[in-house]
Motif scaffolding. Structure first.
Motif, PDB file in Angstrom:
ATOM      1  N   ASN A  19      -8.790   6.074   6.002  1.00 15.96           N
ATOM      2  CA  ASN A  19      -7.499   5.480   5.622  1.00 15.96           C
ATOM      3  C   ASN A  19      -6.316   6.235   6.218  1.00 15.96           C
ATOM      4  O   ASN A  19      -5.301   6.449   5.548  1.00 15.96           O
ATOM      5  CB  ASN A  19      -7.335   5.441   4.088  1.00 15.96           C
ATOM      6  CG  ASN A  19      -8.165   4.350   3.441  1.00 15.96           C
ATOM      7  OD1 ASN A  19      -9.065   3.790   4.067  1.00 15.96           O
ATOM      8  ND2 ASN A  19      -7.882   4.043   2.193  1.00 15.96           N
TER       9      ASN A  19
ATOM     10  N   GLY B  66      -5.510   3.357  -1.572  1.00 10.56           N
ATOM     11  CA  GLY B  66      -6.015   2.031  -1.898  1.00 10.56           C
ATOM     12  C   GLY B  66      -7.101   1.574  -0.951  1.00 10.56           C
ATOM     13  O   GLY B  66      -7.464   2.267   0.001  1.00 10.56           O
ATOM     14  N   ARG B  67      -7.549   0.368  -1.220  1.00 12.27           N
ATOM     15  CA  ARG B  67      -8.642  -0.189  -0.432  1.00 12.27           C
ATOM     16  C   ARG B  67      -8.105  -1.091   0.672  1.00 12.27           C
ATOM     17  O   ARG B  67      -6.914  -1.322   0.773  1.00 12.27           O
ATOM     18  CB  ARG B  67      -9.560  -0.990  -1.354  1.00 12.27           C
ATOM     19  CG  ARG B  67     -10.229  -0.142  -2.423  1.00 12.27           C
ATOM     20  CD  ARG B  67     -11.040  -0.999  -3.359  1.00 12.27           C
ATOM     21  NE  ARG B  67     -10.203  -1.897  -4.147  1.00 12.27           N
ATOM     22  CZ  ARG B  67     -10.689  -2.778  -5.010  1.00 12.27           C
ATOM     23  NH1 ARG B  67     -11.996  -2.926  -5.161  1.00 12.27           N
ATOM     24  NH2 ARG B  67      -9.888  -3.551  -5.705  1.00 12.27           N
ATOM     25  N   SER B  68      -8.987  -1.575   1.483  1.00 12.13           N
ATOM     26  CA  SER B  68      -8.675  -2.573   2.519  1.00 12.13           C
ATOM     27  C   SER B  68      -7.712  -2.051   3.563  1.00 12.13           C
ATOM     28  O   SER B  68      -6.903  -2.805   4.085  1.00 12.13           O
ATOM     29  CB  SER B  68      -8.094  -3.852   1.871  1.00 12.13           C
ATOM     30  OG  SER B  68      -8.979  -4.377   0.925  1.00 12.13           O
ATOM     31  N   PHE B  69      -7.793  -0.759   3.878  1.00  8.34           N
ATOM     32  CA  PHE B  69      -6.907  -0.190   4.904  1.00  8.34           C
ATOM     33  C   PHE B  69      -7.077  -0.934   6.216  1.00  8.34           C
ATOM     34  O   PHE B  69      -6.096  -1.135   6.949  1.00  8.34           O
ATOM     35  CB  PHE B  69      -7.228   1.296   5.084  1.00  8.34           C
ATOM     36  CG  PHE B  69      -6.416   1.970   6.146  1.00  8.34           C
ATOM     37  CD1 PHE B  69      -6.976   2.329   7.361  1.00  8.34           C
ATOM     38  CD2 PHE B  69      -5.074   2.267   5.916  1.00  8.34           C
ATOM     39  CE1 PHE B  69      -6.225   2.961   8.337  1.00  8.34           C
ATOM     40  CE2 PHE B  69      -4.315   2.901   6.888  1.00  8.34           C
ATOM     41  CZ  PHE B  69      -4.889   3.258   8.101  1.00  8.34           C
ATOM     42  N   SER B  70      -8.289  -1.333   6.521  1.00  7.12           N
ATOM     43  CA  SER B  70      -8.545  -1.993   7.806  1.00  7.12           C
ATOM     44  C   SER B  70      -7.910  -3.381   7.898  1.00  7.12           C
ATOM     45  O   SER B  70      -7.915  -3.992   8.967  1.00  7.12           O
ATOM     46  CB  SER B  70     -10.044  -2.102   8.057  1.00  7.12           C
ATOM     47  OG  SER B  70     -10.661  -2.872   7.040  1.00  7.12           O
TER      48      SER B  70
ATOM     49  N   VAL C 127       0.855  -1.180   0.000  1.00  5.72           N
ATOM     50  CA  VAL C 127       0.000   0.000   0.000  1.00  5.72           C
ATOM     51  C   VAL C 127       0.892   1.232   0.000  1.00  5.72           C
ATOM     52  O   VAL C 127       1.969   1.228   0.580  1.00  5.72           O
ATOM     53  CB  VAL C 127      -0.938  -0.015   1.227  1.00  5.72           C
ATOM     54  CG1 VAL C 127      -0.151  -0.019   2.523  1.00  5.72           C
ATOM     55  CG2 VAL C 127      -1.923   1.138   1.182  1.00  5.72           C
TER      56      VAL C 127
ATOM     57  N   ASN D 234     -10.204   4.129  10.115  1.00  4.98           N
ATOM     58  CA  ASN D 234     -10.313   3.238   8.960  1.00  4.98           C
ATOM     59  C   ASN D 234     -11.237   3.789   7.877  1.00  4.98           C
ATOM     60  O   ASN D 234     -11.118   3.437   6.710  1.00  4.98           O
ATOM     61  CB  ASN D 234     -10.786   1.861   9.403  1.00  4.98           C
ATOM     62  CG  ASN D 234      -9.690   1.082  10.100  1.00  4.98           C
ATOM     63  OD1 ASN D 234      -8.511   1.430  10.017  1.00  4.98           O
ATOM     64  ND2 ASN D 234     -10.059   0.033  10.825  1.00  4.98           N
TER      65      ASN D 234
END
Length: 127
Positions: free
Chosen positions: A77, A26-30, A2, A74
């Motif tokens: 981000n 980007g996605r899915s930071f969590s 990331v 989250n």
């Protein structure tokens, strides 16, 4: 991996405060454990703090415990590092780091536990 971008560094007098921020692209930071490290001139990069994926678990280096606070949002981000009661020995380049792996604490407190890094932001504390 990331992409991470830090901000918020600067020059502050001893006893003062600074707040560092790190934004992840980007996605899915969590899904990432987020950490902060620092590196002073001539020294190795050292662990400062990390936050678990939900933000409910945090861990600090003894040298900053009680003075620094890591927090993440989250939804935005972002992960921040609030630094209070700063000392000259806190002077360093501060780096944000991320890992999607599930390592033990003894790994997450080392640079080897992370595979994504920001470019760093300079923090200078004058005496």
């Amino acid at each position: 991996q990331v992409q991470l971008v830090e901000s918020g560094g600067g020059l502050v007098q001893a006893g003062g405060s600074l707040r560092l921020s790190c934004v992840a692209a980007g996605r899915s930071f969590s899904s990432y454990v987020m950490g902060w490290f620092r590196q002073a001139p001539g020294k190795e990069r050292e662990f400062v703090a990390f936050s678990g994926r939900s933000g409910g678990s945090t861990y600090y280096a003894d040298s900053v415990k009680g003075r620094f606070t890591i927090a993440r949002d989250n939804a935005k981000n972002t992960v921040s590092l609030q630094m209070n009661s700063l000392k000259p020995e806190d002077t360093a380049v501060y780096y944000c780091a991320a890992t999607a792996a599930s390592y033990r604490i003894d790994v997450l407190t080392t640079p080897a536990g992370y595979n994504s890094w920001g470019q760093g932001t300079q923090v200078t504390v004058s005496s």
